[in-house]
Design a protein around this motif. Structure first.
Motif, PDB file in Angstrom:
ATOM      1  N   THR A   9       0.780  -1.319   0.034  1.00 61.16           N
ATOM      2  CA  THR A   9      -0.075   0.109   0.088  1.00 61.16           C
ATOM      3  C   THR A   9       0.959   1.182  -0.034  1.00 61.16           C
ATOM      4  OG1 THR A   9      -1.736  -1.228   1.318  1.00 61.16           O
ATOM      5  CG2 THR A   9      -1.740   1.398   1.235  1.00 61.16           C
ATOM      6  N   THR A  10       0.469   2.144  -1.007  1.00 60.40           N
ATOM      7  CA  THR A  10       1.187   3.465  -0.840  1.00 60.40           C
ATOM      8  C   THR A  10       0.279   4.416  -0.632  1.00 60.40           C
ATOM      9  OG1 THR A  10       2.648   2.741  -2.965  1.00 60.40           O
ATOM     10  CG2 THR A  10       2.385   4.938  -2.509  1.00 60.40           C
ATOM     11  N   LEU A  11       0.616   5.150   0.438  1.00 60.32           N
ATOM     12  CA  LEU A  11      -0.470   5.939   1.094  1.00 60.32           C
ATOM     13  C   LEU A  11       0.098   7.442   0.725  1.00 60.32           C
ATOM     14  CD1 LEU A  11      -2.760   5.920   2.773  1.00 60.32           C
ATOM     15  CD2 LEU A  11      -1.349   6.496   4.737  1.00 60.32           C
ATOM     16  N   VAL A  12      -0.828   8.220  -0.047  1.00 61.58           N
ATOM     17  CA  VAL A  12      -0.239   9.707  -0.520  1.00 61.58           C
ATOM     18  C   VAL A  12      -1.051  10.614   0.358  1.00 61.58           C
ATOM     19  CG1 VAL A  12      -0.195  11.332  -2.457  1.00 61.58           C
ATOM     20  CG2 VAL A  12       0.266   8.670  -2.725  1.00 61.58           C
ATOM     21  N   THR A  13      -0.476  11.509   1.197  1.00 57.92           N
ATOM     22  CA  THR A  13      -1.222  12.411   1.848  1.00 57.92           C
ATOM     23  C   THR A  13      -0.863  13.926   1.329  1.00 57.92           C
ATOM     24  OG1 THR A  13      -0.852  11.056   4.037  1.00 57.92           O
ATOM     25  CG2 THR A  13      -1.469  13.171   4.140  1.00 57.92           C
ATOM     26  N   VAL A  14      -1.863  14.623   1.131  1.00 60.62           N
ATOM     27  CA  VAL A  14      -1.838  15.966   0.696  1.00 60.62           C
ATOM     28  C   VAL A  14      -1.250  16.781   1.797  1.00 60.62           C
ATOM     29  CG1 VAL A  14      -2.960  17.775  -0.185  1.00 60.62           C
ATOM     30  CG2 VAL A  14      -3.828  15.825  -0.657  1.00 60.62           C
ATOM     31  N   THR A  15      -0.320  17.777   1.731  1.00 58.73           N
ATOM     32  CA  THR A  15       0.188  18.802   2.508  1.00 58.73           C
ATOM     33  C   THR A  15       0.300  20.003   2.048  1.00 58.73           C
ATOM     34  OG1 THR A  15       2.491  18.534   1.386  1.00 58.73           O
ATOM     35  CG2 THR A  15       1.889  16.875   3.005  1.00 58.73           C
ATOM     36  N   ALA A  16       0.630  20.956   2.399  1.00 61.84           N
ATOM     37  CA  ALA A  16       0.632  22.349   2.079  1.00 61.84           C
ATOM     38  C   ALA A  16       1.414  22.628   0.979  1.00 61.84           C
ATOM     39  CB  ALA A  16       1.145  23.248   3.574  1.00 61.84           C
ATOM     40  N   SER A  17       2.512  21.769   0.771  1.00 61.54           N
ATOM     41  CA  SER A  17       3.503  22.057  -0.479  1.00 61.54           C
ATOM     42  C   SER A  17       3.523  21.007  -1.354  1.00 61.54           C
ATOM     43  CB  SER A  17       4.755  22.195  -0.060  1.00 61.54           C
ATOM     44  OG  SER A  17       5.107  20.894   0.889  1.00 61.54           O
ATOM     45  N   GLY A  18       2.584  19.938  -1.137  1.00 62.07           N
ATOM     46  CA  GLY A  18       2.336  18.766  -2.312  1.00 62.07           C
ATOM     47  C   GLY A  18       1.749  17.707  -1.606  1.00 62.07           C
ATOM     48  N   VAL A  19       2.677  16.548  -1.639  1.00 58.08           N
ATOM     49  CA  VAL A  19       2.357  15.416  -1.119  1.00 58.08           C
ATOM     50  C   VAL A  19       3.307  14.786  -0.351  1.00 58.08           C
ATOM     51  CG1 VAL A  19       0.373  14.589  -2.785  1.00 58.08           C
ATOM     52  CG2 VAL A  19       2.810  14.103  -3.257  1.00 58.08           C
ATOM     53  N   ASP A  20       2.853  13.919   0.585  1.00 53.17           N
ATOM     54  CA  ASP A  20       3.884  13.055   1.327  1.00 53.17           C
ATOM     55  C   ASP A  20       3.677  11.462   0.975  1.00 53.17           C
ATOM     56  OD1 ASP A  20       5.126  14.781   2.565  1.00 53.17           O
ATOM     57  OD2 ASP A  20       4.203  14.579   4.653  1.00 53.17           O
ATOM     58  N   VAL A  21       4.327  10.958   0.177  1.00 55.90           N
ATOM     59  CA  VAL A  21       4.187   9.490  -0.188  1.00 55.90           C
ATOM     60  C   VAL A  21       4.985   8.452   0.671  1.00 55.90           C
ATOM     61  CG1 VAL A  21       4.248   7.976  -2.395  1.00 55.90           C
ATOM     62  CG2 VAL A  21       3.965  10.588  -2.537  1.00 55.90           C
ATOM     63  N   ALA A  22       4.147   7.610   1.299  1.00 60.15           N
ATOM     64  CA  ALA A  22       4.773   6.473   2.051  1.00 60.15           C
ATOM     65  C   ALA A  22       4.436   5.252   1.057  1.00 60.15           C
ATOM     66  CB  ALA A  22       4.173   6.541   3.439  1.00 60.15           C
ATOM     67  N   VAL A  23       5.624   4.373   0.764  1.00 59.66           N
ATOM     68  CA  VAL A  23       5.433   3.194   0.246  1.00 59.66           C
ATOM     69  C   VAL A  23       5.478   1.948   1.294  1.00 59.66           C
ATOM     70  CG1 VAL A  23       6.408   1.606  -1.599  1.00 59.66           C
ATOM     71  CG2 VAL A  23       6.324   4.178  -1.900  1.00 59.66           C
ATOM     72  N   GLY A  24       4.595   1.308   1.556  1.00 65.16           N
ATOM     73  CA  GLY A  24       4.565   0.475   2.663  1.00 65.16           C
ATOM     74  C   GLY A  24       4.857   0.839   3.878  1.00 65.16           C
ATOM     75  N   ALA A  25       5.808   0.394   4.783  1.00 63.22           N
ATOM     76  CA  ALA A  25       6.176   1.118   6.111  1.00 63.22           C
ATOM     77  C   ALA A  25       7.233   1.754   5.766  1.00 63.22           C
ATOM     78  CB  ALA A  25       6.756  -0.267   7.001  1.00 63.22           C
ATOM     79  N   ALA A  26       7.742   2.255   4.776  1.00 62.29           N
ATOM     80  CA  ALA A  26       8.735   3.196   4.647  1.00 62.29           C
ATOM     81  C   ALA A  26       8.390   4.489   5.039  1.00 62.29           C
ATOM     82  CB  ALA A  26       9.499   3.117   3.232  1.00 62.29           C
ATOM     83  N   ALA A  27       9.361   5.434   5.575  1.00 62.23           N
ATOM     84  CA  ALA A  27       9.316   6.587   5.785  1.00 62.23           C
ATOM     85  C   ALA A  27       8.611   7.575   4.611  1.00 62.23           C
ATOM     86  CB  ALA A  27      10.552   7.395   6.245  1.00 62.23           C
ATOM     87  N   PRO A  28       7.872   8.466   4.947  1.00 64.85           N
ATOM     88  CA  PRO A  28       7.294   9.213   3.747  1.00 64.85           C
ATOM     89  C   PRO A  28       8.250   9.944   3.026  1.00 64.85           C
ATOM     90  CG  PRO A  28       6.230   9.900   5.773  1.00 64.85           C
ATOM     91  CD  PRO A  28       7.015   8.550   6.159  1.00 64.85           C
ATOM     92  N   GLU A  29       8.062  10.222   1.629  1.00 61.51           N
ATOM     93  CA  GLU A  29       8.950  11.054   0.898  1.00 61.51           C
ATOM     94  C   GLU A  29       8.151  12.242   0.343  1.00 61.51           C
ATOM     95  OE1 GLU A  29      11.948   9.735  -2.002  1.00 61.51           O
ATOM     96  OE2 GLU A  29      11.075   7.821  -1.464  1.00 61.51           O
ATOM     97  N   SER A  30       8.585  13.545   0.501  1.00 58.07           N
ATOM     98  CA  SER A  30       7.948  14.789   0.012  1.00 58.07           C
ATOM     99  C   SER A  30       8.070  15.096  -1.532  1.00 58.07           C
ATOM    100  CB  SER A  30       8.009  15.882   0.945  1.00 58.07           C
ATOM    101  OG  SER A  30       7.809  15.503   2.352  1.00 58.07           O
ATOM    102  N   PHE A  31       6.957  15.308  -1.945  1.00 59.48           N
ATOM    103  CA  PHE A  31       7.285  15.855  -3.509  1.00 59.48           C
ATOM    104  C   PHE A  31       6.088  17.079  -3.641  1.00 59.48           C
ATOM    105  CE2 PHE A  31       7.693  11.410  -3.396  1.00 59.48           C
ATOM    106  CZ  PHE A  31       8.838  11.061  -4.304  1.00 59.48           C
ATOM    107  N   GLY A  32       6.419  17.867  -4.471  1.00 53.93           N
ATOM    108  CA  GLY A  32       5.693  19.016  -5.035  1.00 53.93           C
ATOM    109  C   GLY A  32       4.524  18.258  -5.979  1.00 53.93           C
ATOM    110  N   TRP A  33       3.464  18.775  -6.395  1.00 54.85           N
ATOM    111  CA  TRP A  33       2.463  18.294  -6.991  1.00 54.85           C
ATOM    112  C   TRP A  33       3.054  17.751  -8.649  1.00 54.85           C
ATOM    113  CZ3 TRP A  33      -1.512  15.530  -6.233  1.00 54.85           C
ATOM    114  CH2 TRP A  33      -2.470  15.623  -4.900  1.00 54.85           C
ATOM    115  N   SER A  34       3.489  18.871  -9.286  1.00 51.55           N
ATOM    116  CA  SER A  34       4.135  18.757 -10.401  1.00 51.55           C
ATOM    117  C   SER A  34       5.055  17.359 -10.564  1.00 51.55           C
ATOM    118  CB  SER A  34       4.864  19.764 -11.019  1.00 51.55           C
ATOM    119  OG  SER A  34       5.832  20.256 -10.258  1.00 51.55           O
TER     120      SER A  34
END
Lengths: 133, 338
Positions: free
Chosen positions: B139-164
């Motif tokens: 399961t990849t969990l994508v959480t919307v943040t003020a600057s884009g998204v935090d993407v957490a793949v499985g149990a790994a720590a989330p990575e932050s990305f801008g929307w583009s």
């Protein structure tokens, strides 16, 4: 032949009526006479009261010959307009026959000021006209 | 004694008093105040999955169920054409990605699910919400943040990305397949929204040309105009009323009727897109403006190019000129606010 200045009150009264009608037609969306718009007009809420008072005060003044009587007619009409405005206030006692009028209308103190201003203008127009003719 | 002048004065005052009373009705309510309603919508699958075809892969949506609601006034046009719409929790679909080249590694199915209400729209990045993509057991969990998204793949720590960046991960061969699949699934929402708004546009054309269509024989083409400039050639847009369903609405456009829209490099200035292909609408249930309204229609996209540029016989489906296929059902219902 009558001098052009003789027609001042007629022209001012007719213009006031036409502008008043135009305000109801194009400026006030809540009006049952509203046709199009709305075109923003400064004092669009008070202008109709002033224009109505001015027009009928001047038209009434044309029905008497003496200057003092003309002023009396103007002031009397102003009093009628003031009473009509005051009767729009919920606390103003009115007979049952005028209850619907009171409920349908909105009292606005600014209208009282506009009526006084219109009476003043009507007196001025009458004086100027009678001085020039 | 001359009585004409006093009579005239009396008449003038009488008219003046009558007009005072008449003018008092200026405050009367002549317009029925708007009745606020909630419009619930549901975009769902039909037999043929809604699909987007690109040069290297295609993706199709099954078990599609995107639902939500928005506030409006009774009688307003029922439409999802707004800056953004909120997808309710549990909205989702299964996206199946099929590679078209040997180099394309993105392959398989992901279950996309909105886990916290998500606001989406064409040209709009969500400002709140969360969704998950379940691909190959992870399961990849994508959480919307003020600057884009935090993407957490499985149990790994989330990575932050801008929307583009997140939107482009779908094509990033250096990214993990889980992330690429989550991005691809999210990008399919655009396909659903474009198909939905295209269907709404066709319905608007039907309603705007109702009298003309009803005056023509069934199956006769009605030519509509495109927004093409002289440099863009003659775009073509044709509308046909193909089925006049039996029942009370027979003879006029109404329930269960069917329509066809045909496009030939027709530019839609509102959408800044060119359309080329066909769209079929059936099971038409037009909105009823008299009471709480329901609008529904089934949409069938037939190899329709929705392109940023003019298409021709050599046009390859790409990110800027995707080809849409498949079916989609739209249903909007006005509900009184208690």
């Amino acid at each position: 032949m009558k001098r052009w200045s003789h027609w001042y009150p007629h022209v001012v009264a007719a213009t006031a009526l036409l502008v008043g009608c135009a305000i109801y037609l194009f400026v006030r969306p809540a009006s049952v006479y509203y046709a199009a718009g709305p075109i923003p007009v400064p004092l669009g809420g008070q202008l109709p009261s002033a224009l109505h008072t001015l027009a009928f005060a001047l038209l009434g003044s044309l029905m008497v010959t003496r200057h003092s009587m003309a002023i009396a007619v103007i002031v009397t009409w102003g009093a009628i307009e003031m009473l009509a405005e005051l009767a729009q206030h919920a606390l103003f006692p009115v007979p049952q026959t005028l209850a619907a009028y009171q409920q349908a209308s909105t009292f606005d103190p600014a209208d009282l000021i506009s009526i006084i201003a219109a009476i003043y203008i009507a007196v001025l127009v009458t004086r100027i006209t009678r001085c020039m003719t | 004694m001359n009585v004409s002048k006093p009579l005239g004065l009396g008449l003038i005052w009488a008219v003046g008093i009558i007009t005072i009373i008449a003018s008092s009705f200026q405050d009367e309510e002549t317009v029925t105040p708007p009745v606020p309603v909630t419009v619930s919508y549901l975009l769902s699958s039909l037999t043929t999955p809604l699909a987007r075809e690109l040069e290297t892969r295609s993706a199709e949506l099954t078990v599609l169920s995107l639902s939500g609601s928005y506030n409006a006034n009774q009688g307003d046009r029922l439409t999802l054409e707004r800056n953004s719409i909120e997808l309710d929790t549990n909205s989702g679909f299964v996206a199946t990605v099929t590679p078209k080249t040997m180099d394309e590694l993105l392959d398989g199915q992901t279950a996309f699910e909105v886990t916290v209400a998500l606001d989406v729209g064409l040209g709009h990045n969500p400002v709140a919400g969360q969704f998950s993509s379940l691909f190959s057991g992870t399961t990849t969990l994508v959480t919307v943040t003020a600057s884009g998204v935090d993407v957490a793949v499985g149990a790994a720590a989330p990575e932050s990305f801008g929307w583009s960046t997140f939107v482009a991960i779908e094509d990033d061969t250096n990214a993990t397949l889980d992330m690429r699949m989550a991005s691809a699934a999210y990008n399919m929402i655009e396909v659903v929204l474009r198909a939905t708004q295209l269907a709404e546009d066709i319905v608007a054309d039907i309603e705007a040309n109702k009298a003309s269509l009803e005056g023509m024989n069934i199956g006769t083409t009605l030519a509509l105009t495109c927004d093409n400039t002289t440099d863009e050639g003659d775009g073509q847009s044709r509308l046909l009323w193909t089925i006049d369903a039996a029942g009370t609405g027979q003879g006029v456009i109404g329930d269960n009727d069917a329509f066809e829209a045909r496009y030939g490099d027709c530019r839609d200035a509102t959408r800044s897109r060119y359309l080329d292909g066909e769209v079929l609408l059936d099971s038409y249930d037009p909105a009823d403006i008299a009471e709480l309204s329901i609008f529904a229609v089934n949409v069938d996209l037939r190899s329709l190019f929705v392109s940023e540029t003019l298409t021709d016989i050599d046009t390859t489906p790409s990110a800027s000129s995707p080809r849409f296929n498949g079916q989609l059902a739209l249903s909007y219902t006005e509900q009184a606010i208690p």
